[in-house]
Design a protein around this motif. Structure first.
Motif, PDB file in Angstrom:
ATOM      1  N   VAL A  71      20.830   1.342  -3.784  1.00  0.00           N
ATOM      2  CA  VAL A  71      20.650   1.873  -4.935  1.00  0.00           C
ATOM      3  C   VAL A  71      18.931   1.619  -5.297  1.00  0.00           C
ATOM      4  N   ASN A  72      18.286   2.701  -5.415  1.00  0.00           N
ATOM      5  CA  ASN A  72      16.810   2.631  -5.538  1.00  0.00           C
ATOM      6  C   ASN A  72      16.127   1.810  -4.429  1.00  0.00           C
ATOM      7  N   CYS A  73      16.625   1.731  -3.333  1.00  0.00           N
ATOM      8  CA  CYS A  73      16.157   1.204  -2.076  1.00  0.00           C
ATOM      9  C   CYS A  73      16.604   1.950  -0.960  1.00  0.00           C
ATOM     10  N   PRO A  74      15.988   2.968  -0.762  1.00  0.00           N
ATOM     11  CA  PRO A  74      16.475   3.880   0.425  1.00  0.00           C
ATOM     12  C   PRO A  74      16.112   3.256   1.834  1.00  0.00           C
ATOM     13  N   PRO A  75      16.761   3.580   2.823  1.00  0.00           N
ATOM     14  CA  PRO A  75      16.324   3.105   4.068  1.00  0.00           C
ATOM     15  C   PRO A  75      14.966   3.874   4.383  1.00  0.00           C
ATOM     16  N   GLU A  76      14.153   2.657   5.396  1.00  0.00           N
ATOM     17  CA  GLU A  76      12.941   3.552   5.505  1.00  0.00           C
ATOM     18  C   GLU A  76      12.265   3.075   6.780  1.00  0.00           C
ATOM     19  N   VAL A  77      11.295   4.122   7.344  1.00  0.00           N
ATOM     20  CA  VAL A  77      10.585   3.841   8.593  1.00  0.00           C
ATOM     21  C   VAL A  77       9.056   3.755   7.862  1.00  0.00           C
ATOM     22  N   ALA A  78       8.475   2.721   7.998  1.00  0.00           N
ATOM     23  CA  ALA A  78       7.082   2.637   7.584  1.00  0.00           C
ATOM     24  C   ALA A  78       6.034   2.731   8.758  1.00  0.00           C
ATOM     25  N   VAL A  79       5.160   3.405   8.199  1.00  0.00           N
ATOM     26  CA  VAL A  79       3.752   3.453   9.271  1.00  0.00           C
ATOM     27  C   VAL A  79       2.695   2.922   8.522  1.00  0.00           C
ATOM     28  N   ILE A  80       1.927   2.022   8.876  1.00  0.00           N
ATOM     29  CA  ILE A  80       0.927   1.446   8.573  1.00  0.00           C
ATOM     30  C   ILE A  80      -0.262   1.585   9.456  1.00  0.00           C
ATOM     31  N   GLU A  81      -1.401   1.961   8.737  1.00  0.00           N
ATOM     32  CA  GLU A  81      -2.724   2.309   9.333  1.00  0.00           C
ATOM     33  C   GLU A  81      -3.490   0.951   9.051  1.00  0.00           C
ATOM     34  N   MET A  82      -4.078   0.246   9.954  1.00  0.00           N
ATOM     35  CA  MET A  82      -4.959  -0.957   9.809  1.00  0.00           C
ATOM     36  C   MET A  82      -6.266  -0.410   9.975  1.00  0.00           C
ATOM     37  N   ARG A  83      -7.172  -0.795   8.679  1.00  0.00           N
ATOM     38  CA  ARG A  83      -8.411  -0.515   9.042  1.00  0.00           C
ATOM     39  C   ARG A  83      -9.087  -1.937   9.035  1.00  0.00           C
ATOM     40  N   THR A  84     -10.468  -1.918   9.601  1.00  0.00           N
ATOM     41  CA  THR A  84     -11.265  -3.053   9.581  1.00  0.00           C
ATOM     42  C   THR A  84     -12.321  -3.061   8.284  1.00  0.00           C
ATOM     43  N   ARG A  85     -12.278  -4.052   7.386  1.00  0.00           N
ATOM     44  CA  ARG A  85     -12.965  -3.741   6.306  1.00  0.00           C
ATOM     45  C   ARG A  85     -14.484  -4.160   6.583  1.00  0.00           C
ATOM     46  N   ASN A  89       7.635   6.337   4.930  1.00  0.00           N
ATOM     47  CA  ASN A  89       6.581   5.765   3.827  1.00  0.00           C
ATOM     48  C   ASN A  89       5.262   5.350   4.498  1.00  0.00           C
ATOM     49  N   GLU A  90       3.937   5.893   4.245  1.00  0.00           N
ATOM     50  CA  GLU A  90       3.020   5.344   4.867  1.00  0.00           C
ATOM     51  C   GLU A  90       1.828   4.799   4.041  1.00  0.00           C
ATOM     52  N   TYR A  91       1.402   3.723   4.478  1.00  0.00           N
ATOM     53  CA  TYR A  91       0.170   2.944   4.053  1.00  0.00           C
ATOM     54  C   TYR A  91      -1.054   2.751   4.947  1.00  0.00           C
ATOM     55  N   THR A  92      -2.049   2.418   4.036  1.00  0.00           N
ATOM     56  CA  THR A  92      -3.313   2.116   4.884  1.00  0.00           C
ATOM     57  C   THR A  92      -3.694   0.707   4.279  1.00  0.00           C
ATOM     58  N   LEU A  93      -3.774  -0.267   5.164  1.00  0.00           N
ATOM     59  CA  LEU A  93      -4.329  -1.520   4.606  1.00  0.00           C
ATOM     60  C   LEU A  93      -5.569  -1.825   5.395  1.00  0.00           C
ATOM     61  N   ALA A  94      -6.346  -2.514   4.837  1.00  0.00           N
ATOM     62  CA  ALA A  94      -7.603  -3.154   5.321  1.00  0.00           C
ATOM     63  C   ALA A  94      -7.705  -4.793   5.327  1.00  0.00           C
ATOM     64  N   SER A  95      -8.446  -5.301   6.359  1.00  0.00           N
ATOM     65  CA  SER A  95      -8.654  -6.503   6.431  1.00  0.00           C
ATOM     66  C   SER A  95      -9.941  -6.670   7.265  1.00  0.00           C
ATOM     67  N   ALA A  96     -10.899  -7.728   6.709  1.00  0.00           N
ATOM     68  CA  ALA A  96     -11.825  -8.033   7.699  1.00  0.00           C
ATOM     69  C   ALA A  96     -11.629  -8.713   9.094  1.00  0.00           C
ATOM     70  N   ASN A  97     -10.215  -9.311   9.052  1.00  0.00           N
ATOM     71  CA  ASN A  97      -9.885  -9.960  10.431  1.00  0.00           C
ATOM     72  C   ASN A  97      -9.314  -8.895  11.185  1.00  0.00           C
ATOM     73  N   TRP A  98      -9.006  -7.668  10.649  1.00  0.00           N
ATOM     74  CA  TRP A  98      -8.604  -6.823  11.892  1.00  0.00           C
ATOM     75  C   TRP A  98      -9.739  -6.420  12.745  1.00  0.00           C
ATOM     76  N   PRO A  99      -9.501  -6.422  14.185  1.00  0.00           N
ATOM     77  CA  PRO A  99     -10.357  -6.282  15.154  1.00  0.00           C
ATOM     78  C   PRO A  99     -10.964  -4.791  15.129  1.00  0.00           C
ATOM     79  N   ARG A 100     -12.311  -4.761  14.923  1.00  0.00           N
ATOM     80  CA  ARG A 100     -13.043  -3.523  14.962  1.00  0.00           C
ATOM     81  C   ARG A 100     -12.496  -2.473  16.153  1.00  0.00           C
ATOM     82  N   ALA A 101     -12.317  -2.981  17.363  1.00  0.00           N
ATOM     83  CA  ALA A 101     -11.846  -2.231  18.377  1.00  0.00           C
ATOM     84  C   ALA A 101     -10.464  -1.480  18.098  1.00  0.00           C
TER      85      ALA A 101
END
Ligand SMILES: [Fe+2]
Length: 293
Positions: free
Chosen positions: A279-293, A58-70
Motif C-alpha cells: 500500500v503506497n509502496c510499489p515494487p520498484e527498479v531504481a536507477v541511480i546516476e552518480m556524479r562527482t561533486r 525511479n531515477e535519481y541523481t546523487l553527487a559525492s566528492a568521494n565518487w571517483p571522477r573517472a
C-alpha cells in the motif's frame, strides 16, 4: 524483511532429503499462513492482484566528492528482494529483468533475497537473471531469505549465470583502475555488518552492496560514497504523505534516500515481497546516476 539469523554456508548440494534449518521451517509455516492459505481461500486473487501492480522505474541523481571522477555520470540499476517463489514467478521476474535491460545501465546491483524460501527454484531464477548485462558487470549479495535453505547453491548459481557474487569481498569493476565494488553477506546487526565490512579487506570502497541498510553506519565511517540496500521492502504498507511512516517504522533506515556527509544510501522498495500486500509502496527498479561533486 524478516530477521532470520545467518548461518555458515553448507558445502553440500541442495537435496529434497536434506534436513532443513528451523529458520526455513518457521518461514515456510509463516508463508503458508500469511500468503498461500489466504490466496487459496480467495481463489488466487490475492497473488494475481499483488503481481498486477506495475513495477515503478525511479531515477535519481546523487553527487559525492568521494565518487571517483573517472566514473562521473555512471548509471547503476538497482534491484532487490526478488523473493522468487510462490508470489513472484518467472513471468513477474521477466518484467523486472526487462525493466532493467531497457535502461541500459553501466552496472547492475542486486541486493539480496533473490529467493523467498527454497533454493531449488534458483536454476529458473538464474536463467532469467543471466539476461542482465552491463559493461561493468552485474553484482549480487545475499539476503536473509537466501540463507534459509541453501546459500551456497545460490552463490554458485549466480556465478554460473555470469553474475559477480560478493560474499564479504570486493572487486574492481572495469579493470585495475576500475570502480571498487564491495559486497557483504547478510547480517542482522550494525556490528555484524561492520565485521563483514572488515572482512572485505579494503580500507574503503566506491560502492557498497549490503542487503541490510544498517551497513550504512560502517559505510559512513569508511567514507564510501554510495551504499545500496533492500531488506525492508519500504515497509510494504506506508502513508501516502510520508513513505517512511510504514510497517517497519522502527528501523531507522527503512526507505528511500539517506545522506550523511559525502556518503549516500539508497534503500529500495524491492521487486517482490514475502506477503502479498503493498500500500503506497510499489515494487520498484531504481536507477541511480552518480556524479562527482
Ligand atoms: Fe526481502
Amino acid at each position: 524483511m524478516t530477521d532470520d539469523a545467518s548461518k555458515p554456508l553448507s558445502a553440500s548440494d541442495p537435496s529434497p532429503k536434506r534436513r532443513r534449518s528451523l529458520s526455513y521451517h518457521t518461514a515456510n509455516v509463516r508463508n503458508a499462513i500469511v500468503t498461500r492459505l489466504p490466496d487459496v481461500l480467495l481463489g488466487g486473487r490475492l497473488r494475481a492482484r499483488h503481481v498486477a501492480q506495475p513495477i515503478e522505474l525511479n531515477e535519481y541523481t546523487l553527487a559525492s566528492a568521494n565518487w571517483p571522477r573517472a566514473f562521473d555520470g555512471l548509471r547503476i540499476a538497482h534491484i532487490s528482494d526478488i523473493h522468487f517463489g510462490h508470489l513472484l514467478g518467472p513471468e513477474r521476474l521477466a518484467q523486472a529483468v526487462d525493466a532493467v535491460r531497457a535502461v541500459k545501465p553501466d552496472l547492475i546491483a542486486i541486493t539480496g533475497d533473490l529467493v523467498d524460501l527454497s533454493a531449488h527454484e534458483s536454476p529458473l531464477l538464474f536463467e532469467h537473471l543471466s539476461l542482465l548485462k552491463a559493461h561493468l558487470g552485474v553484482f549480487v549479495v545475499l539476503g536473509n531469505h537466501d540463507h534459509l535453505d541453501h546459500p551456497r547453491s545460490i552463490v554458485r548459481g549466480a556465478r554460473d549465470a555470469g553474475l559477480v557474487a560478493l560474499t564479504d569481498d570486493s572487486v574492481r569493476a572495469g579493470g585495475r583502475d576500475g570502480l571498487l565494488v564491495a559486497g557483504i553477506d547478510w547480517s542482522k546487526s550494525i556490528s555484524g555488518c561492520i565485521d563483514r565490512l572488515r572482512r572485505c579487506g579494503m580500507a574503503r570502497a566506491d560502492l557498497l552492496l549490503a542487503h541490510n541498510p544498517k551497513a550504512f553506519v560502517g559505510a559512513v565511517d569508511r567514507e564510501i560514497p554510495l551504499t545500496l540496500s533492500g531488506h525492508t521492502h519500504g515497509g510494504q504498507v506506508a502513508r501516502r504523505a510520508n513513505r517512511r511512516h510504514n510497517l517497519v517504522f522502527t528501523a531507522r533506515l527503512n526507505a528511500g534516500h539517506y545522506q550523511k556527509g559525502e556518503s549516500h544510501l539508497y534503500v529500495t522498495n524491492g521487486v517482490g515481497a514475502w506477503f502479498p500486500l503493498r500500500v503506497n509502496c510499489p515494487p520498484e527498479v531504481a536507477v541511480i546516476e552518480m556524479r562527482t561533486r
